[in-house]
Design a protein around this motif. Structure first.
Motif, mmCIF file in Angstrom:
data_model
loop_
_atom_site.group_PDB
_atom_site.id
_atom_site.type_symbol
_atom_site.label_atom_id
_atom_site.label_comp_id
_atom_site.label_asym_id
_atom_site.label_seq_id
_atom_site.Cartn_x
_atom_site.Cartn_y
_atom_site.Cartn_z
ATOM 1 N N ARG A 1 0.875 -1.216 0.111
ATOM 2 C CA ARG A 1 0.016 -0.038 -0.073
ATOM 3 C C ARG A 1 0.915 1.153 -0.016
ATOM 4 O O ARG A 1 2.019 1.186 0.068
ATOM 5 N N TRP A 2 0.321 2.219 -0.230
ATOM 6 C CA TRP A 2 0.914 3.691 -0.110
ATOM 7 C C TRP A 2 0.246 4.205 1.305
ATOM 8 O O TRP A 2 -0.810 4.377 1.215
ATOM 9 N N GLU A 3 1.045 4.791 2.063
ATOM 10 C CA GLU A 3 0.817 5.425 3.248
ATOM 11 C C GLU A 3 1.561 6.825 3.573
ATOM 12 O O GLU A 3 2.881 6.344 3.831
ATOM 13 N N TYR A 4 1.290 7.956 3.640
ATOM 14 C CA TYR A 4 1.948 9.026 4.091
ATOM 15 C C TYR A 4 2.539 8.891 5.440
ATOM 16 O O TYR A 4 1.670 8.258 6.210
ATOM 17 N N SER A 5 3.850 9.010 5.588
ATOM 18 C CA SER A 5 4.544 8.518 6.622
ATOM 19 C C SER A 5 5.919 9.078 7.345
ATOM 20 O O SER A 5 6.257 10.106 6.442
ATOM 21 N N VAL A 6 6.048 8.672 8.541
ATOM 22 C CA VAL A 6 7.620 8.956 9.004
ATOM 23 C C VAL A 6 8.922 8.527 8.402
ATOM 24 O O VAL A 6 9.779 8.591 8.930
ATOM 25 N N SER A 7 8.802 7.895 7.371
ATOM 26 C CA SER A 7 9.551 7.125 6.860
ATOM 27 C C SER A 7 10.883 7.934 6.278
ATOM 28 O O SER A 7 12.005 7.541 6.400
ATOM 29 N N ILE A 8 10.457 9.178 5.969
ATOM 30 C CA ILE A 8 11.657 9.984 5.535
ATOM 31 C C ILE A 8 12.461 10.393 6.875
ATOM 32 O O ILE A 8 13.817 10.593 6.630
ATOM 33 N N ASP A 9 11.899 10.461 7.794
ATOM 34 C CA ASP A 9 12.577 10.997 9.107
ATOM 35 C C ASP A 9 13.346 9.347 9.498
ATOM 36 O O ASP A 9 14.680 9.777 9.745
ATOM 37 N N VAL A 10 12.916 8.336 9.044
ATOM 38 C CA VAL A 10 13.781 7.108 9.375
ATOM 39 C C VAL A 10 14.974 7.124 8.237
ATOM 40 O O VAL A 10 16.358 6.958 8.639
ATOM 41 N N LEU A 11 14.797 7.621 7.179
ATOM 42 C CA LEU A 11 15.964 7.792 6.170
ATOM 43 C C LEU A 11 16.709 8.954 6.908
ATOM 44 O O LEU A 11 18.291 8.708 6.314
ATOM 45 N N GLY A 12 16.328 9.885 7.337
ATOM 46 C CA GLY A 12 17.548 10.896 7.784
ATOM 47 C C GLY A 12 18.490 10.155 8.882
ATOM 48 O O GLY A 12 19.427 10.447 8.948
ATOM 49 N N ARG A 13 18.111 9.228 9.749
ATOM 50 C CA ARG A 13 18.753 8.349 10.610
ATOM 51 C C ARG A 13 19.908 7.390 9.738
ATOM 52 O O ARG A 13 21.010 7.510 10.103
ATOM 53 N N VAL A 14 19.225 7.042 8.609
ATOM 54 C CA VAL A 14 20.103 6.401 7.833
ATOM 55 C C VAL A 14 21.358 7.093 7.245
ATOM 56 O O VAL A 14 22.433 6.635 7.189
ATOM 57 N N VAL A 15 20.907 8.249 6.811
ATOM 58 C CA VAL A 15 22.091 9.194 6.413
ATOM 59 C C VAL A 15 23.028 9.572 7.396
ATOM 60 O O VAL A 15 24.397 9.476 7.181
ATOM 61 N N GLU A 16 22.623 9.666 8.721
ATOM 62 C CA GLU A 16 23.438 9.849 9.729
ATOM 63 C C GLU A 16 24.483 8.642 9.817
ATOM 64 O O GLU A 16 25.505 8.713 10.028
ATOM 65 N N ILE A 17 23.795 7.468 9.869
ATOM 66 C CA ILE A 17 24.814 6.288 10.151
ATOM 67 C C ILE A 17 25.653 6.215 8.893
ATOM 68 O O ILE A 17 26.729 5.615 9.278
ATOM 69 N N VAL A 18 25.374 6.116 7.612
ATOM 70 C CA VAL A 18 26.141 5.866 6.622
ATOM 71 C C VAL A 18 27.210 6.914 6.486
ATOM 72 O O VAL A 18 28.342 6.517 6.154
ATOM 73 N N SER A 19 26.797 8.172 6.699
ATOM 74 C CA SER A 19 27.922 9.443 6.313
ATOM 75 C C SER A 19 28.679 9.528 7.669
ATOM 76 O O SER A 19 29.661 10.218 7.449
ATOM 77 N N GLY A 20 28.112 9.047 8.832
ATOM 78 C CA GLY A 20 29.063 9.612 10.121
ATOM 79 C C GLY A 20 28.902 10.772 10.568
ATOM 80 O O GLY A 20 29.546 11.219 11.387
ATOM 81 N N GLN A 21 27.984 11.616 9.802
ATOM 82 C CA GLN A 21 27.821 12.890 10.249
ATOM 83 C C GLN A 21 26.320 13.140 10.990
ATOM 84 O O GLN A 21 25.197 12.116 10.734
ATOM 85 N N SER A 22 26.027 14.125 11.824
ATOM 86 C CA SER A 22 24.548 14.180 12.025
ATOM 87 C C SER A 22 23.988 14.716 10.749
ATOM 88 O O SER A 22 24.339 15.350 10.272
ATOM 89 N N LEU A 23 22.574 14.657 10.826
ATOM 90 C CA LEU A 23 21.822 15.141 9.613
ATOM 91 C C LEU A 23 21.847 16.588 9.373
ATOM 92 O O LEU A 23 22.075 16.977 8.248
ATOM 93 N N ASP A 24 21.871 17.362 10.602
ATOM 94 C CA ASP A 24 22.108 18.931 10.239
ATOM 95 C C ASP A 24 23.345 19.072 9.655
ATOM 96 O O ASP A 24 23.567 19.683 8.792
#
Length: 413
Positions: free
Chosen positions: A184-207
């Motif tokens: 299904r498609w449902e608008y969600s906090v999934s992009i917030d979770v991807l923000g955490r993935v950016v932090e983990i992969v890059s080694g930087q905080s999202l900001d």
């Protein structure tokens, strides 16, 4: 950005005057406290207008340098960050979320018709692609259903004052998914979770990642998760026409005051954000966001710097769903129509303007924010448009299709 006369870029100046009249009318009718609009074609600015107030109580005007909450217009920025890392070969989009956040390793999903959180079945872990396209099984507290109710109870909305991103994501991982990923498609906090993935992969905080890898290269000096120090007086107040919670769409209560103040610069959590919400946490100016839109229009390049390859931007702005959003049975709130609209990576894609019942070109890439902000990039007309205001929820008035009609109605070449 260079400026050009409307006539030189195919606009009828008399018809463009209708836009300012419309903006003034929304202010006079107390629908919006104030707003601003910036239009560029072929990389040249052809229109800017501001109307009304950024702070009604203090009688401060809505101006070009006004700072606004862009809420979900943060999502395309986070999606760009993900694709920047993907271009480096650090992961592929079918990678399961648990490769980065182990708490999602043993996922369950609510069974159809579930009435409680205990009515679940095992399911696959959502992939990064599921999260990018809102098909992950995650949700938002303001959506209907069992999972949104549990998220509301736990306060899982990724507000600016909810602590480190890692902590909020870990709390979310304790809940089941609303449905099997991909179904299904449902608008969600999934992009917030991807923000955490950016932090983990890059080694930087999202900001830090945003500031160094996206904002600095594009010259977006006025965009951040917190209001820049010394700019507090330029930060617009947030209003709602509802008597209750402006985010509680399932229990929206009509109020007597159509411009009830709900967030002011003096007390706003955006003065010093501690939760870096990749799904809705940025504040910035209209000129800054136009720089981001122009990067999309220019296929990954802006301010003399390249963030993404043209092929990657083309990939992001294609429809990634089997059909339109409506065909995937959503019951959630969304920032766009669902019929005739597909979804790419970080934004909606027009498949059929007639079915969407709003003017536009096939391939328009767009999204909006809960405070009624909106942007679209039209590759056919070589057009970038950014609209700022500060009224929540964005479903209060049909401003977005009206604005598209106004802009398209002024294009004569």
């Amino acid at each position: 950005m260079q400026t050009a006369s409307p006539q030189s870029e195919g606009f009828d100046p008399d018809r463009m005057c209708r836009i300012g009249t419309w903006m003034d009318r929304y202010v006079a009718e107390r629908k919006y406290a104030g707003s601003s609009l910036l239009i560029a074609r072929g990389g040249k600015e052809v229109y800017f207008n501001a109307a009304g107030a950024r702070d009604v109580e203090a009688n401060l005007p809505f101006e070009r340098d006004t700072l606004a909450r862009i809420y979900s217009m943060t999502k395309p920025v986070t999606s760009v960050a993900i694709m920047m890392l993907a271009e480096q070969g650090l992961f592929h989009l079918d990678a399961p979320l648990s490769d980065f956040i182990p708490a999602f390793a043993d996922c369950t999903a609510l069974v159809d018709g579930a009435t409680g959180l205990d009515q679940v079945t095992r399911c696959q872990t959502p992939t990064l692609h599921h999260l990018l396209t809102h098909t992950s099984g995650l949700s938002y507290p303001f959506n209907p259903g069992v999972l949104p109710a549990a998220m509301e109870e736990k306060g899982l909305i990724f507000r600016a004052d909810q602590g480190p991103l890692e902590s909020v994501v870990d709390q979310l991982a304790e809940l089941p998914l609303a449905f099997q990923p991909g179904s299904r498609w449902e608008y969600s906090v999934s992009i917030d979770v991807l923000g955490r993935v950016v932090e983990i992969v890059s080694g930087q905080s999202l900001d830090q990642f945003f500031a160094e890898q996206i904002f600095a290269p594009l010259g977006m000096t006025q965009t951040a998760f917190s209001v820049p120090t010394g700019s507090e007086s330029r930060f617009a107040s947030l209003y709602t026409p509802l008597a209750g919670d402006a985010m509680a769409l399932n229990a929206a209560q009509e109020g007597g005051n159509p411009l009830r103040l709900i967030d002011h610069t003096d007390t706003s959590a955006y003065r010093s954000a501690e939760t870096f919400s990749g799904g809705g946490g940025l504040v910035g100016t209209i000129d800054d966001y136009m720089k981001f839109c122009e990067m999309i229009r220019c296929k990954g390049s802006g301010n003399g710097n390249r963030l993404l390859s043209p092929k990657t931007v083309d990939f992001m702005t294609r429809n990634h769903l089997p059909g339109d959003i409506a065909s995937m049975g959503p019951s959630s709130f969304a920032e766009q129509p669902m019929e005739g609209m597909g979804f790419g990576l970080g934004g909606a894609v027009v498949l059929d303007p007639a079915r969407a019942r709003a003017q536009g070109s096939v391939g328009d890439f767009s999204w909006g924010g809960m405070a009624s902000t909106f942007f679209w990039v039209d590759p056919v007309l070589d057009l970038s448009v950014v609209f700022f205001t500060q009224l929540s929820p964005s479903s209060s008035y049909p401003a977005r299709p009206q604005l598209k009609s106004l802009v398209h109605g002024a294009i004569v070449q």
